[in-house]
Design a protein around this motif. Sequence first.
Motif, PDB file in Angstrom:
ATOM      1  N   ALA A  35       0.827  -1.204   0.000  1.00 18.72           N
ATOM      2  CA  ALA A  35       0.000   0.000   0.000  1.00 18.72           C
ATOM      3  C   ALA A  35       0.861   1.254   0.000  1.00 18.72           C
ATOM      4  O   ALA A  35       1.849   1.346   0.723  1.00 18.72           O
ATOM      5  N   GLY A  36       0.485   2.211  -0.835  1.00 13.85           N
ATOM      6  CA  GLY A  36       1.179   3.492  -0.885  1.00 13.85           C
ATOM      7  C   GLY A  36       2.370   3.551  -1.809  1.00 13.85           C
ATOM      8  O   GLY A  36       2.956   4.627  -1.985  1.00 13.85           O
ATOM      9  N   ASN A  37       2.742   2.425  -2.428  1.00 13.94           N
ATOM     10  CA  ASN A  37       3.872   2.427  -3.353  1.00 13.94           C
ATOM     11  C   ASN A  37       3.428   2.803  -4.761  1.00 13.94           C
ATOM     12  O   ASN A  37       2.240   2.757  -5.095  1.00 13.94           O
ATOM     13  N   ARG A  38       4.408   3.151  -5.590  1.00 19.28           N
ATOM     14  CA  ARG A  38       4.142   3.585  -6.964  1.00 19.28           C
ATOM     15  C   ARG A  38       4.895   2.675  -7.936  1.00 19.28           C
ATOM     16  O   ARG A  38       6.130   2.581  -7.879  1.00 19.28           O
ATOM     17  N   LEU A  39       4.158   2.036  -8.828  1.00 20.20           N
ATOM     18  CA  LEU A  39       4.746   1.123  -9.809  1.00 20.20           C
ATOM     19  C   LEU A  39       4.672   1.734 -11.191  1.00 20.20           C
ATOM     20  O   LEU A  39       3.596   2.130 -11.649  1.00 20.20           O
ATOM     21  N   LEU A 205      11.845   9.235 -16.658  1.00 19.94           N
ATOM     22  CA  LEU A 205      10.724   9.647 -15.824  1.00 19.94           C
ATOM     23  C   LEU A 205      10.285   8.505 -14.912  1.00 19.94           C
ATOM     24  O   LEU A 205       9.976   8.715 -13.737  1.00 19.94           O
ATOM     25  N   ALA A 206      10.261   7.291 -15.444  1.00 21.20           N
ATOM     26  CA  ALA A 206       9.858   6.132 -14.643  1.00 21.20           C
ATOM     27  C   ALA A 206      10.797   5.934 -13.461  1.00 21.20           C
ATOM     28  O   ALA A 206      10.363   5.700 -12.326  1.00 21.20           O
ATOM     29  N   GLY A 207      12.091   6.036 -13.704  1.00 19.29           N
ATOM     30  CA  GLY A 207      13.066   5.838 -12.638  1.00 19.29           C
ATOM     31  C   GLY A 207      12.985   6.900 -11.564  1.00 19.29           C
ATOM     32  O   GLY A 207      13.200   6.625 -10.384  1.00 19.29           O
ATOM     33  N   VAL A 213       9.645  -0.628 -10.322  1.00 15.37           N
ATOM     34  CA  VAL A 213       9.533  -0.666 -11.780  1.00 15.37           C
ATOM     35  C   VAL A 213       9.326  -2.103 -12.225  1.00 15.37           C
ATOM     36  O   VAL A 213       9.957  -3.023 -11.696  1.00 15.37           O
ATOM     37  N   ALA A 214       8.409  -2.273 -13.188  1.00 16.22           N
ATOM     38  CA  ALA A 214       8.224  -3.571 -13.849  1.00 16.22           C
ATOM     39  C   ALA A 214       8.640  -3.416 -15.299  1.00 16.22           C
ATOM     40  O   ALA A 214       8.178  -2.505 -15.994  1.00 16.22           O
ATOM     41  N   PHE A 224      11.318  -6.909 -12.043  1.00 22.44           N
ATOM     42  CA  PHE A 224      10.468  -6.195 -11.089  1.00 22.44           C
ATOM     43  C   PHE A 224      11.284  -5.900  -9.846  1.00 22.44           C
ATOM     44  O   PHE A 224      11.965  -6.782  -9.311  1.00 22.44           O
ATOM     45  N   GLY A 225      11.209  -4.653  -9.384  1.00 17.81           N
ATOM     46  CA  GLY A 225      11.936  -4.301  -8.172  1.00 17.81           C
ATOM     47  C   GLY A 225      12.181  -2.815  -8.098  1.00 17.81           C
ATOM     48  O   GLY A 225      11.506  -2.010  -8.756  1.00 17.81           O
ATOM     49  N   LEU A 226      13.162  -2.432  -7.293  1.00 12.73           N
ATOM     50  CA  LEU A 226      13.519  -1.025  -7.168  1.00 12.73           C
ATOM     51  C   LEU A 226      14.075  -0.515  -8.495  1.00 12.73           C
ATOM     52  O   LEU A 226      14.715  -1.277  -9.243  1.00 12.73           O
TER      53      LEU A 226
END
Length: 264
Positions: A35-39, A205-207, A213-214, A224-226
Amino acid sequence: MSCDGRGASLNVLNVSWGPKTNLFLVRDVSFSLEAGNRLAIVGPNGAGKTSLLRCLYRGVTPLEGRVEIDGEDMRTLSAQAAARRVAVVLQEMPADFPFTVLDVVMMGRIPRRQGLTGWTDNDRAQVAHCLEHLDLVPMANRQFATLSGGEKQRVLVARALAQEPDIIILDEPTNHLDIRHQLEILHLLAGLKLTIVTTLHDINLAGAFATHVALMRDGRMVGFGLPNEVLTTHAISTTFGVTALSHPAQGNAAARFSFSLKTA
């Protein structure tokens, strides 16, 4: 509750989908997001990014696997219950929407309505809060069709937030926006207390935006990961068929990349 919610965990378990059982566009995708994370989901055109998003917000039903919100299978939720948990901002932006900004944002309250009752004081208060939160109060009575691309995107995000969701899903929210408006939208999203899943074309921008990031290719999740774990020069070069060069991060900023075509 404020319009920026609280977030929810998202578990994707061996999800596969395609228009036919012998034509999968998404294959065996699994990940967990707290919860609260951004993918940020990145990958070349045709990688299955948008198809995966459709599985997450029930635009389509996975042929295999399942999607869980806070451990609850999405398939067990009614359409209204799902809309109260998950809000969506799609890439296709209506060009001629015959409503005011206030009207559009108020539409986000529809999943919260009880039967055929009209708007309540709580509905109006939530919409007013979201308009203020996204600095849209001065244009509340303007016609949506008269707004710029960046303004329209903010209105659609406000409509999604008015649902009081736990998760917001966005398909290329920076598409067709200039650099300033790209940064404004991502800065706004990063400040929300929500779980966010978005597709992005821009690796840099994604980083900078995402907590996770997936990386997708040919319908499969290949990383998938940091961001600094997934977005390596080797992974980017292999996935996109380019030569990626990494430039050292400055301070707390994420590493940046430049790209060139591979030479024979």
